[in-house]
Scaffold this motif. Sequence first.
Motif, short mmCIF file in Angstrom:
data_model
loop_
_atom_site.label_atom_id
_atom_site.label_comp_id
_atom_site.label_asym_id
_atom_site.label_seq_id
_atom_site.Cartn_x
_atom_site.Cartn_y
_atom_site.Cartn_z
N PHE A 203 0.80 -1.23 0.00
CA PHE A 203 0.00 0.00 0.00
C PHE A 203 0.84 1.27 0.00
O PHE A 203 0.35 2.32 -0.39
N PHE A 204 2.10 1.18 0.47
CA PHE A 204 2.88 2.42 0.58
C PHE A 204 4.15 2.41 -0.25
O PHE A 204 4.80 3.43 -0.37
N GLY A 205 4.53 1.24 -0.81
CA GLY A 205 5.75 1.18 -1.61
C GLY A 205 5.64 1.98 -2.88
O GLY A 205 4.57 2.07 -3.49
N LEU A 206 6.75 2.59 -3.29
CA LEU A 206 6.70 3.47 -4.46
C LEU A 206 7.25 2.79 -5.71
O LEU A 206 7.35 3.43 -6.76
N ASN A 207 7.59 1.52 -5.61
CA ASN A 207 8.25 0.86 -6.72
C ASN A 207 7.45 -0.36 -7.13
O ASN A 207 7.14 -1.22 -6.31
N TRP A 208 7.09 -0.45 -8.40
CA TRP A 208 6.26 -1.57 -8.87
C TRP A 208 7.01 -2.30 -9.97
O TRP A 208 7.09 -1.84 -11.10
N GLU A 209 7.63 -3.45 -9.60
CA GLU A 209 8.30 -4.28 -10.62
C GLU A 209 7.96 -5.73 -10.33
O GLU A 209 8.76 -6.48 -9.77
N PRO A 210 6.79 -6.14 -10.70
CA PRO A 210 6.32 -7.45 -10.26
C PRO A 210 6.83 -8.61 -11.12
O PRO A 210 6.57 -9.76 -10.78
N GLN A 211 7.52 -8.33 -12.23
CA GLN A 211 7.87 -9.43 -13.14
C GLN A 211 9.06 -10.22 -12.59
O GLN A 211 10.17 -10.10 -13.07
N ILE A 212 8.81 -11.05 -11.59
CA ILE A 212 9.90 -11.83 -11.01
C ILE A 212 10.03 -13.16 -11.74
O ILE A 212 9.15 -13.56 -12.50
N ALA A 213 11.15 -13.84 -11.50
CA ALA A 213 11.37 -15.13 -12.14
C ALA A 213 10.47 -16.18 -11.50
O ALA A 213 10.36 -16.27 -10.28
N ILE A 214 9.80 -16.94 -12.35
CA ILE A 214 8.98 -18.02 -11.83
C ILE A 214 9.80 -19.32 -11.80
O ILE A 214 9.74 -20.08 -10.85
N ARG A 215 10.58 -19.54 -12.86
CA ARG A 215 11.50 -20.69 -12.85
C ARG A 215 12.90 -20.18 -12.56
O ARG A 215 13.21 -18.99 -12.75
N ASP A 216 13.77 -21.07 -12.13
CA ASP A 216 15.10 -20.65 -11.72
C ASP A 216 15.93 -20.11 -12.88
O ASP A 216 16.77 -19.24 -12.71
N ASP A 217 15.65 -20.63 -14.11
CA ASP A 217 16.50 -20.23 -15.22
C ASP A 217 16.06 -18.93 -15.89
O ASP A 217 16.63 -18.50 -16.86
N GLN A 218 14.98 -18.29 -15.36
CA GLN A 218 14.51 -17.06 -15.99
C GLN A 218 15.32 -15.86 -15.51
O GLN A 218 15.75 -15.80 -14.36
N VAL A 219 15.47 -14.90 -16.38
CA VAL A 219 16.08 -13.64 -15.99
C VAL A 219 14.96 -12.61 -15.85
O VAL A 219 14.18 -12.40 -16.77
N ALA A 220 14.84 -12.03 -14.69
CA ALA A 220 13.73 -11.10 -14.48
C ALA A 220 14.06 -10.15 -13.35
O ALA A 220 15.14 -10.22 -12.76
N GLY A 221 13.13 -9.26 -13.07
CA GLY A 221 13.32 -8.27 -12.02
C GLY A 221 13.39 -8.92 -10.65
O GLY A 221 13.09 -10.10 -10.47
N THR A 222 13.76 -8.12 -9.67
CA THR A 222 13.89 -8.65 -8.32
C THR A 222 12.54 -8.76 -7.64
O THR A 222 12.39 -9.48 -6.66
N GLY A 223 11.57 -8.05 -8.18
CA GLY A 223 10.25 -8.11 -7.59
C GLY A 223 10.06 -7.03 -6.55
O GLY A 223 10.61 -7.08 -5.45
N ALA A 224 9.31 -6.02 -6.91
CA ALA A 224 8.97 -4.97 -5.95
C ALA A 224 7.47 -4.75 -6.09
O ALA A 224 6.95 -4.63 -7.20
N PHE A 225 6.79 -4.75 -4.98
CA PHE A 225 5.32 -4.73 -5.04
C PHE A 225 4.72 -3.49 -4.39
O PHE A 225 3.74 -3.58 -3.67
#
Lengths: 459, 272
Positions: A203-225
Amino acid sequence: MTGYLFLAILLFSLTAFYVGRSAGNGFVTANGRNVHSRPIYHGAFAAIWVGVPTLILVLLWLLLEDSVIEQLLVASLPASLTDGASPAQISLIVSEIRNVASGRIFSEPSPEIVAAAERYASWGMIARWAMVVVALCAMALALFLARTRMAPQFRARQAFERTLTIMMVFSATAAILVTLGIVVSLTYESLLFFSMVPPTEFFFGLNWEPQIAIRDDQVAGTGAFGAVPVFTGTLLIASIALLVAVPLGLMSAIYLAEFADARVRGVIKPILEILAGVPTVVYGFFAVLTVAPAVRDAGSLFGIAISPNSALAAGAVMGIMILPFISSLSDDAIQAVPRAMRDGSLAMGATKGETITRVLLPAALPGIVGGILLAASRAIGETMIVVMAAGLTANLTANPLEGVTTVTVQIVTLLIGDTSFDNPKTLSAFALGLVLFVVTLCLNVLALRIVQKYRERYE
Amino acid sequence: MDQMTNTRFDAVTAAPHNHSTHAKVVGQDVNVFYGDKQALFDINLSIGERQVTALIGPSGCGKSTFLRCLNRMNDTIDICRVTGKIELDGGDIYDPSLDVVELRARVGMVFQKPNPFPKSIFENVAYGPRIHGLASGKAELEEIVERSLRKASLWEEVKDRLAESGTGLSGGQQQRLCIARAIAVSPEVILMDEPCSALDPIATAKIEELINELRENYTIIIVTHSMQQAARVSQRTAFFHLGVLVEEGPTDEIFTTPKDQRTMDYVTGRFG
């Protein structure tokens, strides 16, 4: 076969109707006016008794048939196949049997499977025929029972009306149950999400990067919600939409209600209401292909760089989309102000303009506000235009010339592609959905309250 | 009300009837059409200043239509057409150069059903003075409101709740509020279209008493279905029937010795 069965139920009900009605006619001929219900109610009573219980029976049968047969099938499989198998493996075997039974053979099946498939097919056949026989018997029994109950003093009308009431109550509760189901599933998944991501971050975080890795071999964001940029994006676009729609809608409503003569009104109002029927995807095209380039060109004319995906373009087109809600509801509200108010003001020597601004608009205000709130909840819930015209990146900004994203768009992007419901990326969609649901619900309740208050106004 | 004393008198000579007072409003050969249908036929009527004139007649006889011609409220009905001449103090009110806003400020109107605006009592009365710019400040506006409410004998009942909604008053109070609203712009003529038909006998008595008081300062034209009411409040009575002005004269003559058989039948209750 099931289709024929439904047809048979319909025909049987019709027959029952005629049987019941002729019985009723018989009572009338025999007893004259000393009959409780008119023949048509005897007919309706018999038709409902024959049709409705059988229909329920058949539907339940169809619903349960498959799982019953499946359990029988699993129980009848030789121990060599089922021993030590996990539920997943058993369901694989069952689907293989089904495929074989329906003739879709991918690899040479084992003899046990072939035998099981034959059993499966014959049981299915038996079940279907049994269902038909049972249904026909049930209808015959129901018709017999209904006919024996009929008598000159039988209250067929009350019985029929009671059944109708029950059916209506059932229909009404169906909608409520579905709504409850939606709320429960949304809440459940949101709670799962909040057990992984603390609500404070969401509710208060200012950073939205939800595209995290689902499988271990994926390259993706760290995940910020942090959902704040998403909410502000929604707010920004909805505000632009309202800034476009409220003045335009109100002006056109005043014109339609007070200045347009009946013929002009008869043309303009339906055209305005067509706007409400345009699919939002089409508005999306319009936003991307026409409005966004126009906005960008206008910006470059003044030397301002405007991104091709701008909140302004999306908001403006969304404003046009919600325009008919505001103009139509405001027009109704203004028209609903009693003529006596208009006459009273005009007879005081007020001009038309004074009458509108000082008497009609204040009196119609609750209706107008109700329309605006309904339009606002449409704007907040709108997806397609924003997906196409405003972009996907969460951007914490109040500048309408930049691209922003909205709650609904994020829900869409979170749920396409690889999804599994055990990670915060997917589950965050439900949290967003819950917030959206609560906000639009509040707006709708508020709008309905205001409209209700308005209805009581002059009586 | 000092403007009333310097009325122009040229209308008096044109008046078809001889009155004890000056003719304030004069209608000559007034015809009214709603689309193809004619509602009024060659009405000639002059209405004396500072007295009450009652228009009576059965439903649909055109008396309300005639009343609505006098402040051009018929203009708001698209299909309505008026021919002939209606003069207010000698000036033609259907003259194209005349501003209808100004006319309606001089000729106020009270409707059949009380129609206070959904605003506070104060705002209801202040509505006219505000739109016509009659008060230069808040104090003056308050003074106008108080004076109007006093004249409408409503002040004592509402002085402590001026901020409350006008629609919350009783029917009789609402109607007196509408009268206060009408006199707040200092009109010369007040038109009343069956002002008591939605009220109980006690509220009706109050309004009638009020009409009697207002007669000293205003020219009042009242449409009524109640012949007792016409007899009680008016000095002159005009009887309309099927769009025609049948007879006009002093009220007591109309009710005791009418010249026309139709008037006789109506006032004695034989039809209507």
